[in-house]
Design an enzyme around this catalytic site. Structure first.
Site, mmCIF file in Angstrom:
data_model
loop_
_atom_site.group_PDB
_atom_site.id
_atom_site.type_symbol
_atom_site.label_atom_id
_atom_site.label_comp_id
_atom_site.label_asym_id
_atom_site.label_seq_id
_atom_site.Cartn_x
_atom_site.Cartn_y
_atom_site.Cartn_z
ATOM 1 N N ASP A 93 6.624 -12.703 31.464
ATOM 2 C CA ASP A 93 6.358 -12.897 32.901
ATOM 3 C C ASP A 93 5.764 -14.267 33.171
ATOM 4 O O ASP A 93 4.757 -14.413 33.869
ATOM 5 C CB ASP A 93 5.448 -11.792 33.444
ATOM 6 N N ASP A 142 1.582 -13.284 31.266
ATOM 7 C CA ASP A 142 1.676 -12.918 32.688
ATOM 8 C C ASP A 142 1.123 -14.002 33.604
ATOM 9 O O ASP A 142 0.182 -13.785 34.369
ATOM 10 C CB ASP A 142 0.950 -11.592 32.927
ATOM 11 N N HIS A 144 2.171 -7.693 29.841
ATOM 12 C CA HIS A 144 2.531 -6.790 30.926
ATOM 13 C C HIS A 144 1.320 -6.151 31.614
ATOM 14 O O HIS A 144 1.287 -6.055 32.834
ATOM 15 C CB HIS A 144 3.486 -5.694 30.452
ATOM 16 N N HIS A 174 2.992 -15.471 35.990
ATOM 17 C CA HIS A 174 3.566 -15.164 37.305
ATOM 18 C C HIS A 174 3.652 -16.397 38.197
ATOM 19 O O HIS A 174 3.213 -16.394 39.359
ATOM 20 C CB HIS A 174 2.760 -14.059 37.990
ATOM 21 N N ASN A 204 9.191 -8.227 32.369
ATOM 22 C CA ASN A 204 10.002 -7.410 33.268
ATOM 23 C C ASN A 204 10.289 -8.119 34.584
ATOM 24 O O ASN A 204 11.222 -7.752 35.301
ATOM 25 C CB ASN A 204 9.299 -6.076 33.553
ATOM 26 N N HIS A 205 9.521 -9.162 34.919
ATOM 27 C CA HIS A 205 9.767 -9.906 36.155
ATOM 28 C C HIS A 205 10.822 -10.989 35.971
ATOM 29 O O HIS A 205 11.543 -11.309 36.911
ATOM 30 C CB HIS A 205 8.468 -10.542 36.665
#
Length: 474
Positions: free
Chosen positions: A62, A22, A247, A24, A129-130
């Protein structure tokens, strides 16, 4: 263990892997203060991988914040990957499984074995999921990095209702064997049904089956957010040794053993705060995983030093002794809240300084501050106007304050139920509400005869999250 102490590459009988999830990349990239936070943390992670001389980096999904990252984000990401992961240092392990079963690309090869590239630190990543595949061509940003030879993208299921997971088999001359299983994000409710229907199959190596150390990389809800909106740990097979769970942004990187199945779980959490929620206040870490013969292993957690400090607090205005006329006095209430925010800024500074003895006070970055205010029977303030007082002190001036009040019990029996309920007394949970959850709750209360409820919910999700303009029309 400091970076300076760990300068030797791992021995032939040891796999050394940096694990993270993650990242991001690109989160708030247009924000003048926080726009570079995600890249700064990722650069620190790659620096750590290089300094610790890891065999490879394993990411849990992610990597990007947006499904369609901007050219600026892609350029920065590719620059970092080329800067840290390319080089003449040889990769000290062999990829012994069928590469075309793992990499579903035109090249079907792991990047460090491609004669056209010099890769010193391979990166293996699933999607989250992103940054999952969608739109025309059913591609994702990781497909672009894979085609460019910068990242090894694996774990994509060909059928979401019949998931077949084959491992990457990695081997060292010293006899250490590691099987890495990966499953990119699938909508939790659908994957839950697939598990229940026994349609998720994980294939084990045919040769020396019990000699492999089995790692599973997953990017799903670990916390139960609905009857089927999560994946229970007990769904996973007991031949696994370690599960890297992505996640969930809360950092729980310390090994936790599942008593029923026997495997261990590590949840590194995100490397950048993407919401002002309680879980994001936990110190951010990545892990250095070392695997030895006989399936022995250890995990060394490493705190990230470039992460922006974040402090969250609560205040109940009713607990402050104010006169009746002062309850509607915005200036008086503002002064009280300012004092509280100043205390939180000082707390963030002390935490930041205590985390590293080499830090200097003048280098203290603007922190993230979130003050939840119970204003029952009091007046509220304009949060953005309030934040202007802290322009030079706080990174998130527009949303320092979060007002909420105790819910009033409705005794009117004639009131109608709108179909779903939002817990206004739990502002930290509001940050986790998603549009599709509300749409799904609303549709459950309806009786649609022409359009399917699930189809509309999924279309709304793709339209909102993935900016897929054709989702609803299709």
């Amino acid at each position: 263990m400091s970076v300076e102490e760990e300068t030797e590459p791992p021995a032939p009988n040891c796999f050394r892997i940096l694990i993270a999830t993650d990242n991001h990349l690109g989160y708030l990239e247009k924000d003048p203060i926080r726009g570079n936070d995600s890249f700064q943390a990722f650069a620190e992670i790659l620096t750590l991988a290089r300094d610790r001389k890891v065999d490879f980096v394993l990411l849990g999904g992610d990597l990007f914040h947006d499904n369609k990252p901007s050219r600026k984000t892609l350029h920065k990401t590719m620059t970092l990957l080329r800067q840290f992961c390319m080089g003449s240092n040889p990769v000290a392990f062999s990829f012994v499984s069928a590469q075309d079963e793992t990499f579903k690309t035109a090249f079907a090869t792991v990047n460090y074995m491609d004669p056209n590239y010099n890769v010193s630190i391979p990166i293996f990543s699933i999607h989250g999921n992103h940054d999952d595949p969608s739109g025309d061509g059913d591609l994702c940003a990781l497909d672009l990095l894979s085609a460019a030879g910068l990242v090894n993208y694996f774990g994509r299921a060909e059928k979401v209702d019949d998931v077949q997971i084959r491992p990457m088999l990695l081997k060292k001359d010293g006899g250490v064997k590691v099987a890495v299983y990966g499953m990119g994000n699938i909508r939790d409710e659908r994957l839950y049904r697939t598990f229940v229907g026994k349609k998720v199959r994980m294939f084990r190596p045919k040769e020396d089956t019990d000699e492999w150390f089995n790692i599973f990389v997953i990017h799903q809800n670990r916390v139960k957010r609905g009857p089927t909106n999560y994946i229970p740990e007990t769904f996973l097979p007991d031949f696994l040794h370690l599960v890297l769970w992505g996640h969930e942004h809360d950092c729980h990187i310390d090994l936790e053993q599942n008593d029923e199945k026997g495997f261990y779980i590590t949840q590194p959490g995100s490397s950048v705060a993407t919401s002002l929620s309680e879980g994001e206040t936990i110190a951010k870490h990545v892990g250095i995983l070392e695997i030895f013969p006989d399936k022995e292993f250890k995990l060394d957690k490493v705190a990230l030093k470039t992460v922006r400090p974040f402090v969250m607090g609560d205040i109940v205005l009713a607990d402050i002794k104010l006169k009746a006329r002062q309850k509607m006095d915005e200036k008086r209430i503002s002064d009280v809240l300012c004092d509280k925010v100043d205390e939180m800024i000082e707390e963030a500074k002390q935490q930041w300084l205590a985390a590293d003895d080499e830090r200097e006070e003048e280098d203290f970055p603007k922190p993230l501050i979130r003050l939840r205010v119970d204003y029952s029977n009091f007046t509220t303030l304009n949060p953005q106007r309030f934040g202007q007082r802290f322009v030079d002190k706080v990174a998130n001036v527009k949303d320092i304050l979060h007002f909420h009040r105790k819910r009033q019990v409705n005794t009117d029996k004639k009131s109608k139920d709108v179909g779903f309920d939002v817990p206004i007394t739990l502002p930290d949970k509001l940050d986790k509400f998603q549009v599709q959850d509300l749409v799904q709750e609303f549709l459950k209360a309806q009786n649609l005869e022409i359009l399917p409820e699930n189809g509309i919910g999924e279309a709304v999700r793709l339209f909102v999250e993935k900016e897929d303009k054709e989702a609803i029309s299709e």
